[in-house]
Motif scaffolding. Structure first.
Motif, PDB file in Angstrom:
ATOM      1  N   UNK A  59       0.823  -1.209   0.000  1.00  0.00           N
ATOM      2  CA  UNK A  59       0.000   0.000   0.000  1.00  0.00           C
ATOM      3  C   UNK A  59       0.858   1.260   0.000  1.00  0.00           C
ATOM      4  N   UNK A  60       1.942   1.250   0.774  1.00  0.00           N
ATOM      5  CA  UNK A  60       2.812   2.429   0.811  1.00  0.00           C
ATOM      6  C   UNK A  60       3.502   2.651  -0.532  1.00  0.00           C
ATOM      7  N   UNK A  61       3.831   1.571  -1.238  1.00  0.00           N
ATOM      8  CA  UNK A  61       4.390   1.717  -2.581  1.00  0.00           C
ATOM      9  C   UNK A  61       3.382   2.374  -3.529  1.00  0.00           C
ATOM     10  N   UNK A  62       2.123   2.036  -3.370  1.00  0.00           N
ATOM     11  CA  UNK A  62       1.089   2.664  -4.188  1.00  0.00           C
ATOM     12  C   UNK A  62       0.990   4.153  -3.878  1.00  0.00           C
ATOM     13  N   UNK A  63       1.100   4.488  -2.599  1.00  0.00           N
ATOM     14  CA  UNK A  63       1.076   5.903  -2.229  1.00  0.00           C
ATOM     15  C   UNK A  63       2.277   6.635  -2.832  1.00  0.00           C
ATOM     16  N   UNK A  64       3.449   5.976  -2.831  1.00  0.00           N
ATOM     17  CA  UNK A  64       4.634   6.583  -3.424  1.00  0.00           C
ATOM     18  C   UNK A  64       4.428   6.812  -4.920  1.00  0.00           C
ATOM     19  N   UNK A  65       3.921   5.805  -5.613  1.00  0.00           N
ATOM     20  CA  UNK A  65       3.684   5.935  -7.053  1.00  0.00           C
ATOM     21  C   UNK A  65       2.702   7.060  -7.352  1.00  0.00           C
ATOM     22  N   UNK A  66       1.628   7.139  -6.566  1.00  0.00           N
ATOM     23  CA  UNK A  66       0.639   8.199  -6.781  1.00  0.00           C
ATOM     24  C   UNK A  66       1.266   9.580  -6.573  1.00  0.00           C
ATOM     25  N   UNK A  67       2.115   9.698  -5.544  1.00  0.00           N
ATOM     26  CA  UNK A  67       2.744  10.984  -5.285  1.00  0.00           C
ATOM     27  C   UNK A  67       3.672  11.392  -6.425  1.00  0.00           C
ATOM     28  N   UNK A  68       4.453  10.452  -6.920  1.00  0.00           N
ATOM     29  CA  UNK A  68       5.373  10.775  -8.019  1.00  0.00           C
ATOM     30  C   UNK A  68       4.600  11.230  -9.255  1.00  0.00           C
TER      31      UNK A  68
END
Length: 267
Positions: free
Chosen positions: A230-239
């Motif tokens: 889930x945190x990786x998804x948040x990182x991708x969305x932020x980028x």
């Protein structure tokens, strides 16, 4: 028999009856005291016997000792039964979750593809101070030096802190770290792979060592793996929604670390 004689006889009979009642009460009290004394002695013997074996006893043995001690302290049988049940439950959970021992490590492998150039993705990853703004469970990240970071995150309704040490960092390629904390630690590696000029794969490999009760409980149903995903998804969305729109504002750390020491710094 005249009146006086009858009265005297009645009085004597009454006195004898009263004495008999008192004697019976005293005898009953002595018998009760003797019974209580025998029970107390038996409890003392059982307590000593169980205490001698408590180190090797299982959950039920320790629970029996807790109930026995409750009786010795004058608590009611109901309270003693509660002590027995609670101790049995606590010792059983301790056996399942390892008590105070370190939990079994979990290997976590997650990846995500980010629609942005590798350099931009890497630079955003190294901006650790930005993590609390887009990662749900990260409370704060304090970078004490190029190699040392102090983390604070939420685990259920509690907070956990740990120190991470970057042992190797090569710009645009990978970051390797080790950590230590009172409630467990995570060692890991993150690497960055260019699939196309505008598509980057982020590969995250973690070696998670739980220690706290919440951590060991979550380790049973792999909660940590889902959290990393889930945190990786948040990182991708932020980028893709922030960094990609303002790439000039993303200034990552471009230094290099080898064996836990900085060997080159950004120019």
């Amino acid at each position: 028999m005249n009146f006086r004689t009858g009265l005297a006889a009645g009085t004597a009979a009454g006195a004898s009856g009263a004495l008999a009642v008192l004697s019976a009460r005293r005898l009953g009290r002595r018998m009760l005291d003797g019974l209580v004394t025998r029970i107390e002695r038996r409890l003392e013997r059982e307590a000593r016997r169980l205490t001698a074996k408590v180190e090797n006893a299982g959950p039920l043995g320790k629970a029996a000792l807790a109930g026995l001690n409750a009786l010795r302290e004058g608590k009611s049988p109901f309270r003693a039964l509660l002590s027995f049940g609670w101790t049995a439950l606590k010792e059983t959970l301790a056996g399942i979750f390892g008590g105070g021992r370190r939990g079994k490590p979990t290997n976590i492998v997650e990846q995500t593809d980010v629609g942005a150039p590798r350099r931009l993705v890497y630079d955003q990853w190294t901006r650790f101070q930005d993590y609390p703004s887009f990662m749900k469970k990260v409370v704060s990240v304090d970078q004490a030096s190029d190699e040392k970071l102090n983390w604070k995150a939420k685990i259920f309704w509690s907070a956990r802190t740990w120190e991470a040490t970057i042992t190797e960092q090569v710009p645009d390629e990978h970051i390797v770290w080790r950590s230590k904390g009172a409630k467990g630690h995570v060692n890991g590696t993150v690497s960055f792979h260019e699939l196309t000029p505008d598509l980057t794969r982020v590969l995250l490999v973690l070696d998670y060592h739980p220690a706290g009760l919440f951590e060991r409980t979550g380790n049973i149903w792999r909660a940590q793996g889902r959290r990393a995903r889930l945190e990786l998804k948040h990182f991708r969305r932020h980028v893709m929604t922030q960094a990609l729109l303002h790439p000039d504002e993303v200034e990552g750390w471009r230094g290099e670390i080898r064996d836990g020491e900085t060997v080159t710094t950004p120019k």
